[in-house]
Design an enzyme around this catalytic site. Structure first.
Site, PDB file in Angstrom:
ATOM      1  N   THR A  95    -131.933   4.220 -46.108  1.00  0.00           N
ATOM      2  CA  THR A  95    -132.362   5.961 -46.456  1.00  0.00           C
ATOM      3  C   THR A  95    -133.364   6.368 -47.480  1.00  0.00           C
ATOM      4  O   THR A  95    -132.406   5.438 -49.088  1.00  0.00           O
ATOM      5  CB  THR A  95    -131.508   6.965 -46.582  1.00  0.00           C
ATOM      6  OG1 THR A  95    -131.364   7.233 -44.875  1.00  0.00           O
ATOM      7  CG2 THR A  95    -132.022   8.154 -46.133  1.00  0.00           C
ATOM      8  N   PHE A 163    -127.281  -2.604 -30.396  1.00  0.00           N
ATOM      9  CA  PHE A 163    -126.675  -1.387 -29.757  1.00  0.00           C
ATOM     10  C   PHE A 163    -125.708  -1.950 -30.604  1.00  0.00           C
ATOM     11  O   PHE A 163    -124.502  -0.907 -29.460  1.00  0.00           O
ATOM     12  CB  PHE A 163    -126.918  -0.945 -28.955  1.00  0.00           C
ATOM     13  CG  PHE A 163    -127.823  -0.643 -28.364  1.00  0.00           C
ATOM     14  CD1 PHE A 163    -128.445   0.561 -28.959  1.00  0.00           C
ATOM     15  CD2 PHE A 163    -129.056  -1.200 -27.863  1.00  0.00           C
ATOM     16  CE1 PHE A 163    -129.307   1.440 -28.456  1.00  0.00           C
ATOM     17  CE2 PHE A 163    -130.465  -0.939 -26.933  1.00  0.00           C
ATOM     18  CZ  PHE A 163    -130.880   0.751 -27.584  1.00  0.00           C
ATOM     19  N   CYS A 277    -125.812   3.258 -40.110  1.00  0.00           N
ATOM     20  CA  CYS A 277    -126.722   4.146 -39.497  1.00  0.00           C
ATOM     21  C   CYS A 277    -126.475   4.903 -38.869  1.00  0.00           C
ATOM     22  O   CYS A 277    -127.820   6.036 -38.949  1.00  0.00           O
ATOM     23  CB  CYS A 277    -126.616   2.943 -38.407  1.00  0.00           C
ATOM     24  SG  CYS A 277    -126.712   1.583 -39.374  1.00  0.00           S
ATOM     25  N   LYS A 340    -114.306   3.211 -40.244  1.00  0.00           N
ATOM     26  CA  LYS A 340    -113.507   2.852 -39.142  1.00  0.00           C
ATOM     27  C   LYS A 340    -112.517   1.580 -38.677  1.00  0.00           C
ATOM     28  O   LYS A 340    -112.617   0.732 -39.764  1.00  0.00           O
ATOM     29  CB  LYS A 340    -114.414   2.685 -37.760  1.00  0.00           C
ATOM     30  CG  LYS A 340    -115.907   1.597 -37.280  1.00  0.00           C
ATOM     31  CD  LYS A 340    -116.789   1.990 -36.475  1.00  0.00           C
ATOM     32  CE  LYS A 340    -116.088   1.222 -35.092  1.00  0.00           C
ATOM     33  NZ  LYS A 340    -116.915   0.801 -34.705  1.00  0.00           N
TER      34      LYS A 340
HETATM   35  P1  NAD Z   1    -126.918  -5.994 -43.693  1.00  0.00           P
HETATM   36  O1  NAD Z   1    -127.567  -4.903 -45.317  1.00  0.00           O
HETATM   37  O2  NAD Z   1    -126.032  -5.892 -43.571  1.00  0.00           O
HETATM   38  O3  NAD Z   1    -128.286  -6.864 -44.139  1.00  0.00           O
HETATM   39  C1  NAD Z   1    -129.903  -6.661 -44.279  1.00  0.00           C
HETATM   40  C2  NAD Z   1    -129.343  -8.619 -45.079  1.00  0.00           C
HETATM   41  O4  NAD Z   1    -131.367  -8.272 -44.833  1.00  0.00           O
HETATM   42  C3  NAD Z   1    -129.010  -8.181 -46.539  1.00  0.00           C
HETATM   43  O5  NAD Z   1    -128.763  -9.474 -46.411  1.00  0.00           O
HETATM   44  C4  NAD Z   1    -130.315  -8.740 -47.017  1.00  0.00           C
HETATM   45  O6  NAD Z   1    -130.685  -9.540 -48.544  1.00  0.00           O
HETATM   46  C5  NAD Z   1    -131.413  -9.191 -46.460  1.00  0.00           C
HETATM   47  N1  NAD Z   1    -133.063  -8.920 -46.463  1.00  0.00           N
HETATM   48  C6  NAD Z   1    -132.876  -7.486 -46.977  1.00  0.00           C
HETATM   49  N2  NAD Z   1    -134.399  -8.031 -46.704  1.00  0.00           N
HETATM   50  C7  NAD Z   1    -135.046  -8.971 -47.105  1.00  0.00           C
HETATM   51  C8  NAD Z   1    -136.240  -9.759 -46.763  1.00  0.00           C
HETATM   52  N3  NAD Z   1    -137.569  -9.571 -47.580  1.00  0.00           N
HETATM   53  N4  NAD Z   1    -136.227 -11.674 -46.542  1.00  0.00           N
HETATM   54  C9  NAD Z   1    -134.178 -11.928 -46.493  1.00  0.00           C
HETATM   55  N5  NAD Z   1    -133.129 -10.974 -45.965  1.00  0.00           N
HETATM   56  C10 NAD Z   1    -133.616  -9.428 -46.416  1.00  0.00           C
HETATM   57  O7  NAD Z   1    -127.512  -4.001 -42.771  1.00  0.00           O
HETATM   58  P2  NAD Z   1    -127.381  -4.127 -41.354  1.00  0.00           P
HETATM   59  O8  NAD Z   1    -126.319  -3.835 -41.086  1.00  0.00           O
HETATM   60  O9  NAD Z   1    -127.383  -6.009 -40.376  1.00  0.00           O
HETATM   61  O10 NAD Z   1    -128.639  -3.538 -40.087  1.00  0.00           O
HETATM   62  C11 NAD Z   1    -130.064  -4.137 -40.422  1.00  0.00           C
HETATM   63  C12 NAD Z   1    -130.580  -4.037 -39.435  1.00  0.00           C
HETATM   64  O11 NAD Z   1    -130.042  -3.328 -38.100  1.00  0.00           O
HETATM   65  C13 NAD Z   1    -130.772  -2.073 -39.730  1.00  0.00           C
HETATM   66  O12 NAD Z   1    -132.182  -1.698 -39.635  1.00  0.00           O
HETATM   67  C14 NAD Z   1    -129.860  -1.313 -39.655  1.00  0.00           C
HETATM   68  O13 NAD Z   1    -130.001   0.182 -38.895  1.00  0.00           O
HETATM   69  C15 NAD Z   1    -129.799  -1.917 -37.425  1.00  0.00           C
HETATM   70  N6  NAD Z   1    -128.530  -2.022 -36.969  1.00  0.00           N
HETATM   71  C16 NAD Z   1    -127.182  -2.115 -37.541  1.00  0.00           C
HETATM   72  C17 NAD Z   1    -125.938  -1.810 -36.582  1.00  0.00           C
HETATM   73  C18 NAD Z   1    -124.532  -2.102 -37.589  1.00  0.00           C
HETATM   74  O14 NAD Z   1    -123.423  -2.553 -37.117  1.00  0.00           O
HETATM   75  N7  NAD Z   1    -124.683  -2.883 -38.904  1.00  0.00           N
HETATM   76  C19 NAD Z   1    -125.785  -1.820 -35.343  1.00  0.00           C
HETATM   77  C20 NAD Z   1    -127.122  -1.716 -35.261  1.00  0.00           C
HETATM   78  C21 NAD Z   1    -128.979  -1.465 -35.773  1.00  0.00           C
HETATM   79  C1  UGA Z   2    -122.738   3.109 -34.084  1.00  0.00           C
HETATM   80  C2  UGA Z   2    -123.399   2.890 -32.519  1.00  0.00           C
HETATM   81  O1  UGA Z   2    -121.758   2.914 -31.198  1.00  0.00           O
HETATM   82  C3  UGA Z   2    -123.633   1.314 -32.151  1.00  0.00           C
HETATM   83  O2  UGA Z   2    -124.576   1.365 -30.836  1.00  0.00           O
HETATM   84  C4  UGA Z   2    -125.445   1.372 -33.317  1.00  0.00           C
HETATM   85  O3  UGA Z   2    -125.962   0.530 -32.845  1.00  0.00           O
HETATM   86  C5  UGA Z   2    -124.447   1.448 -34.234  1.00  0.00           C
HETATM   87  O4  UGA Z   2    -123.916   2.859 -35.124  1.00  0.00           O
HETATM   88  C6  UGA Z   2    -126.011   1.350 -35.769  1.00  0.00           C
HETATM   89  O5  UGA Z   2    -126.573   1.368 -35.619  1.00  0.00           O
HETATM   90  O6  UGA Z   2    -125.760   0.519 -36.796  1.00  0.00           O
HETATM   91  P1  UGA Z   2    -120.784   2.102 -35.885  1.00  0.00           P
HETATM   92  O7  UGA Z   2    -121.372   2.090 -36.531  1.00  0.00           O
HETATM   93  O8  UGA Z   2    -120.651   0.491 -36.324  1.00  0.00           O
HETATM   94  O9  UGA Z   2    -121.454   1.686 -34.193  1.00  0.00           O
HETATM   95  O10 UGA Z   2    -119.184   2.825 -35.711  1.00  0.00           O
HETATM   96  P2  UGA Z   2    -118.814   3.301 -34.191  1.00  0.00           P
HETATM   97  O11 UGA Z   2    -118.299   3.167 -33.376  1.00  0.00           O
HETATM   98  O12 UGA Z   2    -119.945   4.381 -33.560  1.00  0.00           O
HETATM   99  O13 UGA Z   2    -118.378   4.425 -35.268  1.00  0.00           O
HETATM  100  C7  UGA Z   2    -119.256   5.513 -36.020  1.00  0.00           C
HETATM  101  C8  UGA Z   2    -118.456   6.490 -36.931  1.00  0.00           C
HETATM  102  O14 UGA Z   2    -117.541   7.644 -36.115  1.00  0.00           O
HETATM  103  C9  UGA Z   2    -117.208   6.252 -37.492  1.00  0.00           C
HETATM  104  O15 UGA Z   2    -116.865   6.380 -38.795  1.00  0.00           O
HETATM  105  C10 UGA Z   2    -116.447   6.091 -36.197  1.00  0.00           C
HETATM  106  O16 UGA Z   2    -114.610   6.099 -36.755  1.00  0.00           O
HETATM  107  C11 UGA Z   2    -116.942   7.395 -35.909  1.00  0.00           C
HETATM  108  N1  UGA Z   2    -116.652   7.980 -34.703  1.00  0.00           N
HETATM  109  C12 UGA Z   2    -116.913   7.304 -33.335  1.00  0.00           C
HETATM  110  C13 UGA Z   2    -115.230   9.083 -34.591  1.00  0.00           C
HETATM  111  O17 UGA Z   2    -115.263   9.915 -35.130  1.00  0.00           O
HETATM  112  N2  UGA Z   2    -115.120   9.369 -33.272  1.00  0.00           N
HETATM  113  C14 UGA Z   2    -115.466   8.720 -32.087  1.00  0.00           C
HETATM  114  O18 UGA Z   2    -114.645   9.098 -31.229  1.00  0.00           O
HETATM  115  C15 UGA Z   2    -116.027   7.946 -32.266  1.00  0.00           C
END
Ligand code: NAD
Ligand code: UGA
Length: 465
Positions: A95, A163, A277, A340
């Site tokens: 954000t 996802f 996220c 979590k």
């Molecule tokens: P993260 O912060 O763990 O990783 C992102 C990485 O990108 C960092 O290591 C950072 O150093 C690197 N980076 C940033 N700018 C860069 C650049 N210009 N060149 C090279 N490296 C660079 O983030 P994340 O949790 O992996 O999330 C990444 C994206 O995926 C986000 O948009 C998030 O919303 C999405 N997403 C996350 C999850 C999740 O479970 N964390 C699940 C689904 C989608």
């Molecule tokens: C979530 C989505 O589930 C993924 O599909 C998505 O890819 C991801 O966000 C993303 O875009 O980053 P994540 O945040 O890793 O995944 O974990 P979740 O299992 O969704 O839990 C999110 C939060 O909701 C946690 O704090 C969890 O404890 C809470 N939660 C989940 C509850 O409080 N109650 C529930 O029934 C389920």
């Protein structure tokens, strides 16, 4: 077209596991994951698999399988881009903390930097895949940058949102509910889509691979997260009503979840959803709706966040009121800090806000989490910037043993649903606490009747009397 060489920019929670699975399943494709964060790359290359930068059950095994064979982690971003036919952008999209859209819109500066770097370096045609979660229509901005600053090579842009959930990432990647691929409807777009379909087809059944237009794909990702978070806020709203009315939210969730139209998943009342996220993506959705002038749509989704904040504050207020309206100088033990179970990720964890509220009341907090490091806890609190960092370190300690963490405390609060908490010797914990000894179960995981028999005074979130 057959992809032989993949580059993924961003070696984080998504880039690391996602590319590891692609490399394991497609041994004939070379996969290079790059990052500007050298220490993160070094950790991915660490011989000791327990030192990988993220903890995910089962990940170490597949890293071991593919690393050095066709999976590589590197800081040489230019080289990896140059060699690749397909480039995934998997960088963070937090954000915005400044300027227009501050506190709501996604900050796309890292994505834009990637696009500029790809444009500058590329000397051959590339497929660029949006893996990061992005506002709808970001692909057109990426396209613009690539086409106007590039070296006259062809770029095709696809949206392929991820996802996976943390803690179950490996399983989610191996057996996804669906793979979503959005792309242009022209011939080149369709060839690019097919190239990505071919990769996933190594292990994902064809009927689970969805092809859409690019805007539907981008918007589906935000919508999926909004719907999931909405379920948590919905059941959390009911949890408060349960406490007032004598109903039990776990029984209510079970009863409504058996309706196949509602379904049983994502109905666990909690102290509030966390993670990097849900909040970010809903705020982004709200911002997008507002920019289109859709104020009712924006207000509707914003309520999911408002409810989540309320739940966190309600939990800390409950601790304070139960402890005779003062927690000043009292020791409160937190079991859990991660957002979590089965992850070391603490981003937006409800524990942070609850701790911050209690520290403002001068409580002493002792934290135990099986996977979270001490410095991470302090960094999370410092990020809130509520008080002098030295005060945080004076009032809050992080322990590596749950029995030591709870010794001489007035209350224990369950913030994360780690399974091991259920297996503790609660008699022993009780003996070493100040009486009356309180347990506040913010995750509804403990056997309250058993604890009450031992002598604890218990609060189970969502359970009325
Ligand atoms: P993260 O912060 O763990 O990783 C992102 C990485 O990108 C960092 O290591 C950072 O150093 C690197 N980076 C940033 N700018 C860069 C650049 N210009 N060149 C090279 N490296 C660079 O983030 P994340 O949790 O992996 O999330 C990444 C994206 O995926 C986000 O948009 C998030 O919303 C999405 N997403 C996350 C999850 C999740 O479970 N964390 C699940 C689904 C989608
Ligand atoms: C979530 C989505 O589930 C993924 O599909 C998505 O890819 C991801 O966000 C993303 O875009 O980053 P994540 O945040 O890793 O995944 O974990 P979740 O299992 O969704 O839990 C999110 C939060 O909701 C946690 O704090 C969890 O404890 C809470 N939660 C989940 C509850 O409080 N109650 C529930 O029934 C389920």
């Amino acid at each position: 077209m057959r992809v032989k060489n993949i580059c993924c920019i961003g070696a984080g929670y998504v880039g690391g596991p996602t590319m590891t699975v692609i490399a394991q399943k497609c041994p004939n494709i070379k996969v290079t994951v790059v990052d500007i964060n050298a220490s993160r790359i070094a950790a991915w290359n660490n011989e000791e698999l327990s030192k990988l930068p993220i903890f995910e059950p089962g990940l170490d095994e597949i890293v071991k399988d593919a690393r050095g064979r066709n999976l590589f982690f590197s800081t040489d971003i230019d080289k990896a881009i140059d060699e690749a036919d397909m480039i995934f952008i998997s960088v963070n999209t937090p954000t915005k903390t400044y300027g227009k859209g501050k506190g709501m819109a996604s900050d796309l500066k890292y994505v834009e930097l990637c696009a500029r770097q790809i444009a500058r370096v590329s000397k051959s045609d590339k497929i660029v895949v949006e893996k990061s979660t992005l506002p709808v229509r970001t692909a057109s901005a990426i396209k613009n940058i690539l086409e106007n600053t590039g070296n006259d090579v062809q770029f095709q842009i696809l949206s392929n949102p991820e996802f996976l959930s943390e803690g179950t990432a490996v399983n989610d990647l191996l057996f996804p509910d669906r793979i979503l691929i959005g792309g242009d409807n022209n011939e080149r777009g369709q060839i690019a889509i097919q190239a990505l379909v071919d990769i996933y087809s190594y292990w994902v059944p064809k009927e689970r691979i969805l092809k859409t237009n690019i805007w539907s794909s981008e918007l589906s990702k935000l919508t999926a997260n909004a719907f999931l978070a909405q379920r948590v806020s919905s059941i959390n709203a009911i949890s408060e009503l349960c406490e007032k009315s004598g109903a039990d939210v776990h029984e209510v969730a079970n009863a409504i979840g058996m309706d196949s139209r509602i379904g049983s998943k994502f109905l666990k009342a909690s102290v509030g959803f966390g993670g990097s996220c849900f909040q970010k993506d809903i705020l982004n959705l709200v911002y997008i709706a507002k920019t289109y002038g859709l104020n009712e749509v924006a207000d509707y989704w914003e309520q999911v966040i408002i409810m989540n904040e309320h739940q966190k504050n309600r939990f800390s207020n409950r601790i304070i009121s139960t402890l005779y309206n003062t927690v000043s100088g009292k020791k409160i033990t937190f079991f859990g800090w991660a957002f979590k179970k089965d992850t070391n990720d603490t981003r937006e964890s409800a524990a942070i806000k609850v701790a911050d509220n209690l520290l403002s009341e001068q409580a002493k907090i002792s934290v135990y989490d099986p996977k979270v490091e001490e410095e991470r806890v302090y960094a999370d609190l410092e990020y809130l910037n509520s008080r002098n960092p030295d005060d945080n370190r004076e009032l809050l300690t992080v322990q590596t043993n749950p029995y030591k963490a709870s010794k001489d405390s007035h209350a224990i609060a369950i913030l994360t649903e780690w399974d091991e908490f259920k297996t503790y010797d609660w008699q022993k914990i009780y003996r070493n606490m100040i009486k009356p000894a309180f347990v506040f179960d913010g995750r509804g995981i403990l056997d309250i009747k058993k604890l009450e028999k031992i002598g604890f005074v218990c609060y189970k979130l969502g359970s009325g009397n």
